[in-house]
Design a protein around this motif. Structure first.
Motif, PDB file in Angstrom:
ATOM      1  N   GLY A 113       0.818  -1.209   0.000  1.00 58.23           N
ATOM      2  CA  GLY A 113       0.000   0.000   0.000  1.00 58.23           C
ATOM      3  C   GLY A 113       0.854   1.261   0.000  1.00 58.23           C
ATOM      4  N   GLY A 114       2.025   1.186   0.640  1.00 59.38           N
ATOM      5  CA  GLY A 114       2.923   2.330   0.649  1.00 59.38           C
ATOM      6  C   GLY A 114       3.405   2.703  -0.736  1.00 59.38           C
ATOM      7  N   VAL A 115       3.637   1.685  -1.580  1.00 61.22           N
ATOM      8  CA  VAL A 115       4.031   1.950  -2.965  1.00 61.22           C
ATOM      9  C   VAL A 115       2.910   2.703  -3.683  1.00 61.22           C
ATOM     10  N   GLY A 116       1.673   2.273  -3.433  1.00 67.53           N
ATOM     11  CA  GLY A 116       0.531   2.952  -4.039  1.00 67.53           C
ATOM     12  C   GLY A 116       0.408   4.392  -3.572  1.00 67.53           C
ATOM     13  N   ASN A 117       0.673   4.637  -2.289  1.00 63.29           N
ATOM     14  CA  ASN A 117       0.594   6.003  -1.759  1.00 63.29           C
ATOM     15  C   ASN A 117       1.636   6.907  -2.397  1.00 63.29           C
ATOM     16  N   VAL A 118       2.836   6.367  -2.597  1.00 62.92           N
ATOM     17  CA  VAL A 118       3.890   7.149  -3.260  1.00 62.92           C
ATOM     18  C   VAL A 118       3.472   7.477  -4.691  1.00 62.92           C
ATOM     19  N   ALA A 119       2.902   6.495  -5.377  1.00 62.38           N
ATOM     20  CA  ALA A 119       2.471   6.705  -6.759  1.00 62.38           C
ATOM     21  C   ALA A 119       1.377   7.767  -6.837  1.00 62.38           C
ATOM     22  N   MET A 120       0.420   7.709  -5.901  1.00 62.22           N
ATOM     23  CA  MET A 120      -0.660   8.696  -5.892  1.00 62.22           C
ATOM     24  C   MET A 120      -0.139  10.085  -5.523  1.00 62.22           C
ATOM     25  N   ALA A 121       0.856  10.138  -4.647  1.00 59.30           N
ATOM     26  CA  ALA A 121       1.426  11.431  -4.261  1.00 59.30           C
ATOM     27  C   ALA A 121       2.149  12.097  -5.423  1.00 59.30           C
ATOM     28  N   MET A 122       2.571  11.310  -6.401  1.00 54.47           N
ATOM     29  CA  MET A 122       3.258  11.862  -7.569  1.00 54.47           C
ATOM     30  C   MET A 122       2.300  12.539  -8.542  1.00 54.47           C
ATOM     31  N   ILE A 123       1.032  12.157  -8.507  1.00 59.12           N
ATOM     32  CA  ILE A 123       0.064  12.698  -9.473  1.00 59.12           C
ATOM     33  C   ILE A 123      -0.063  14.217  -9.386  1.00 59.12           C
ATOM     34  N   PRO A 124      -0.185  14.811  -8.175  1.00 57.60           N
ATOM     35  CA  PRO A 124      -0.314  16.282  -8.109  1.00 57.60           C
ATOM     36  C   PRO A 124       0.874  17.037  -8.694  1.00 57.60           C
ATOM     37  N   ILE A 125       2.016  16.388  -8.832  1.00 63.13           N
ATOM     38  CA  ILE A 125       3.177  17.069  -9.410  1.00 63.13           C
ATOM     39  C   ILE A 125       2.836  17.618 -10.792  1.00 63.13           C
ATOM     40  N   TRP A 126       2.003  16.913 -11.534  1.00 66.49           N
ATOM     41  CA  TRP A 126       1.682  17.312 -12.899  1.00 66.49           C
ATOM     42  C   TRP A 126       0.428  18.184 -12.993  1.00 66.49           C
ATOM     43  N   TYR A 127      -0.462  18.185 -11.999  1.00 65.62           N
ATOM     44  CA  TYR A 127      -1.708  18.929 -12.192  1.00 65.62           C
ATOM     45  C   TYR A 127      -2.009  19.975 -11.124  1.00 65.62           C
ATOM     46  N   ILE A 128      -1.262  20.001 -10.010  1.00 66.71           N
ATOM     47  CA  ILE A 128      -1.646  20.862  -8.897  1.00 66.71           C
ATOM     48  C   ILE A 128      -1.654  22.335  -9.292  1.00 66.71           C
ATOM     49  N   ASP A 129      -0.759  22.744 -10.181  1.00 65.52           N
ATOM     50  CA  ASP A 129      -0.742  24.141 -10.620  1.00 65.52           C
ATOM     51  C   ASP A 129      -1.746  24.395 -11.738  1.00 65.52           C
ATOM     52  N   LYS A 130      -1.994  23.418 -12.575  1.00 67.61           N
ATOM     53  CA  LYS A 130      -2.946  23.592 -13.674  1.00 67.61           C
ATOM     54  C   LYS A 130      -4.388  23.523 -13.172  1.00 67.61           C
ATOM     55  N   MET A 131      -4.665  22.581 -12.293  1.00 66.64           N
ATOM     56  CA  MET A 131      -6.016  22.408 -11.766  1.00 66.64           C
ATOM     57  C   MET A 131      -6.342  23.450 -10.708  1.00 66.64           C
ATOM     58  N   GLY A 132      -5.338  23.927 -10.011  1.00 61.79           N
ATOM     59  CA  GLY A 132      -5.565  24.945  -8.988  1.00 61.79           C
ATOM     60  C   GLY A 132      -5.761  24.351  -7.610  1.00 61.79           C
ATOM     61  N   ARG A 133      -5.629  25.208  -6.604  1.00 58.86           N
ATOM     62  CA  ARG A 133      -5.736  24.755  -5.218  1.00 58.86           C
ATOM     63  C   ARG A 133      -7.181  24.430  -4.851  1.00 58.86           C
ATOM     64  N   ARG A 134      -8.102  25.281  -5.259  1.00 55.51           N
ATOM     65  CA  ARG A 134      -9.496  25.119  -4.841  1.00 55.51           C
ATOM     66  C   ARG A 134     -10.118  23.846  -5.416  1.00 55.51           C
ATOM     67  N   ARG A 135      -9.993  23.655  -6.700  1.00 53.65           N
ATOM     68  CA  ARG A 135     -10.591  22.463  -7.321  1.00 53.65           C
ATOM     69  C   ARG A 135      -9.968  21.189  -6.768  1.00 53.65           C
ATOM     70  N   SER A 136      -8.671  21.230  -6.523  1.00 55.12           N
ATOM     71  CA  SER A 136      -7.999  20.046  -5.976  1.00 55.12           C
ATOM     72  C   SER A 136      -8.538  19.714  -4.587  1.00 55.12           C
ATOM     73  N   MET A 137      -8.666  20.726  -3.727  1.00 59.98           N
ATOM     74  CA  MET A 137      -9.142  20.481  -2.360  1.00 59.98           C
ATOM     75  C   MET A 137     -10.599  20.044  -2.342  1.00 59.98           C
ATOM     76  N   ILE A 138     -11.421  20.672  -3.177  1.00 62.02           N
ATOM     77  CA  ILE A 138     -12.848  20.331  -3.187  1.00 62.02           C
ATOM     78  C   ILE A 138     -13.066  18.902  -3.680  1.00 62.02           C
ATOM     79  N   SER A 139     -12.443  18.548  -4.789  1.00 60.72           N
ATOM     80  CA  SER A 139     -12.623  17.193  -5.313  1.00 60.72           C
ATOM     81  C   SER A 139     -12.040  16.159  -4.357  1.00 60.72           C
TER      82      SER A 139
END
Length: 422
Positions: free
Chosen positions: A222-248
């Motif tokens: 499960g830790g490997v999965g958590n690391v993989a999921m934590a990598m996803i925001p690297i590519w979208y956190i600035d494009k998607m924005g803070r608000r949409r990311s937190m709300i979703s």
């Protein structure tokens, strides 16, 4: 880091509870200082385009550290000695030493250097952060340093020394509002139940008959999965924005908690199918949490605070994080004993409530410079309840940049109309 190492040494060598407690306290001070300082440093050296990405990378390494701890725990489970707990504690010092070595060549924050009057050094760092070909004398570097210097001079014109009563001011700077947002975002992160899942999900795994060895393997995978999921925001956190990311993310966490509560109400003991479904749901919660609420609550306070307020806002946010982490960890066993599965439904409601709170009160900060974010709060028609999102040039104050000179100095003079403190 030195406090962290000293506290780690005391804990790893402890032969009694008093020594362990003292070590924990010292280590806690060191960890708290790191928690408050690193996001500030990140925000001050990163460009608006990549500020979120840079902190998301840091949070990914955090999840990687947690995964390493699972592996160490699994490996030492085969030893029946004090090494079972002494080595994992002492192992923390290895990373602290590595970080100290890395800090030797790490540049100082250029904004801090400007505050100290070291303009040449600050411009050199700005140039390096811009591109390899940029020189300290280039117009873009000089303009950036002038903009920050002007803001500093304007702040000094009102008061040389920071007074903590400024935290409660509600005038054009809206300091108190910023402080409340800093405190609130970390409150929401913890009240969403991430500590509940982190500390007490093992009870679910135990309930479905999972052995200690299988549990450790499951957590490692499960830790490997958590690391993989934590990598996803690297590519979208600035494009998607803070608000949409937190709300979703909040809505996903709410659905996961609700599903987990329903499964537990049906009963997982004696039913491996239900038990594994509950385990999968708790993993799903971690995934939703990681893509929104893992990094942003550490980044956001450093973005919305003025240069004068930034370190204080980050410290208040960090205090909120550890305060509510302590509360959740202490009261959760009581709630689970008294409320049982209803505990998860309660946290599902909490997460669902965060979506409208973020929508109504938290302005968007992605892709904006730290100086321009301040205009969101000073705009009278945008943020009493509005979002401050997608501000255009026409919405900005008439005076955007101020070059302070002898025409404006001293706290007895009024601030020119349209001036924004950054």
């Amino acid at each position: 880091m030195y406090l962290k190492i000293a506290g780690t040494a005391l804990q790893a060598s402890a032969f009694g509870m008093p020594q362990m407690i003292i070590g924990r306290i010292i280590s806690g001070f060191g960890n708290g200082m790191n928690s408050a300082t690193i996001p500030v440093y990140n925000s001050e050296i990163s460009s608006p385009k990549h500020r979120g990405r840079d902190l998301a990378i840091g949070q990914t390494t955090l999840m990687g550290g947690i995964w390493i701890s699972y592996l160490v725990d699994y490996g030492l489970s085969y030893f029946n000695s004090d090494a079972n707990w002494r080595f994992p504690i002492a192992f923390q010092a290895v990373f602290a030493v590595i970080l100290i070595i890395m800090l030797i060549d790490l540049p100082e924050s250029p904004r801090w250097l400007l505050a100290q009057g070291r303009i040449s050094e600050a411009r050199t760092i700005f140039a390096h952060l811009t591109s390899h070909s940029t020189k300290p004398t280039d117009d873009i570097v000089v303009a950036q340093s002038h903009k920050i210097q002007d803001a500093m001079e304007l702040e000094r014109g009102f008061s040389v020394d920071f007074k903590y009563m400024e935290l409660f001011e509600g005038n054009n700077t809206q300091n108190f509002r910023r402080v409340c947002l800093c405190f609130g975002i970390q409150l929401m992160q913890q009240m969403g139940g991430t500590s509940l899942i982190s500390y007490y999900t093992t009870l679910i795994y135990k309930a479905i008959g999972m052995s200690d060895n299988t549990l450790r393997i499951f957590l490692g995978v499960g830790g490997v999965g958590n690391v993989a999921m934590a990598m996803i925001p690297i590519w979208y956190i600035d494009k998607m924005g803070r608000r949409r990311s937190m709300i979703s993310s909040a809505l996903g966490c709410s659905a996961s908690m609700a599903a987990l509560g329903v499964l537990l109400s049906i009963g997982v003991t004696g039913s491996k199918g239900m038990g594994w479904a509950a385990a999968a749901t708790s993993t799903l919660f971690n995934n939703f949490f990681t893509i929104g609420w893992l990094a942003i609550p550490w980044l956001y306070p450093t973005e919305i605070c003025t240069l004068r307020l930034r370190s204080k806002g980050a410290a208040i946010a960090t205090m909120s994080y550890w305060l509510f982490n302590l509360i959740i960890v202490q009261v959760t066993p009581v709630m689970m004993r008294k409320l049982e599965w209803k505990t998860y439904i309660m946290f599902a409601v909490f997460n669902a409530s965060f979506a409208p709170v973020v929508y109504l009160f938290y302005p968007e900060t992605a892709l904006k410079s730290l100086e321009s974010i301040d205009r969101i709060f000073s705009s009278p028609d945008k943020n009493r309840f509005g979002t401050g999102e997608d501000l255009r040039l026409g919405d900005q104050p008439q005076v955007v940049e101020i070059h302070v000179n002898g025409d404006f100095e001293g706290k007895d003079k009024e601030k020119p109309e349209g001036v924004v403190l950054v």
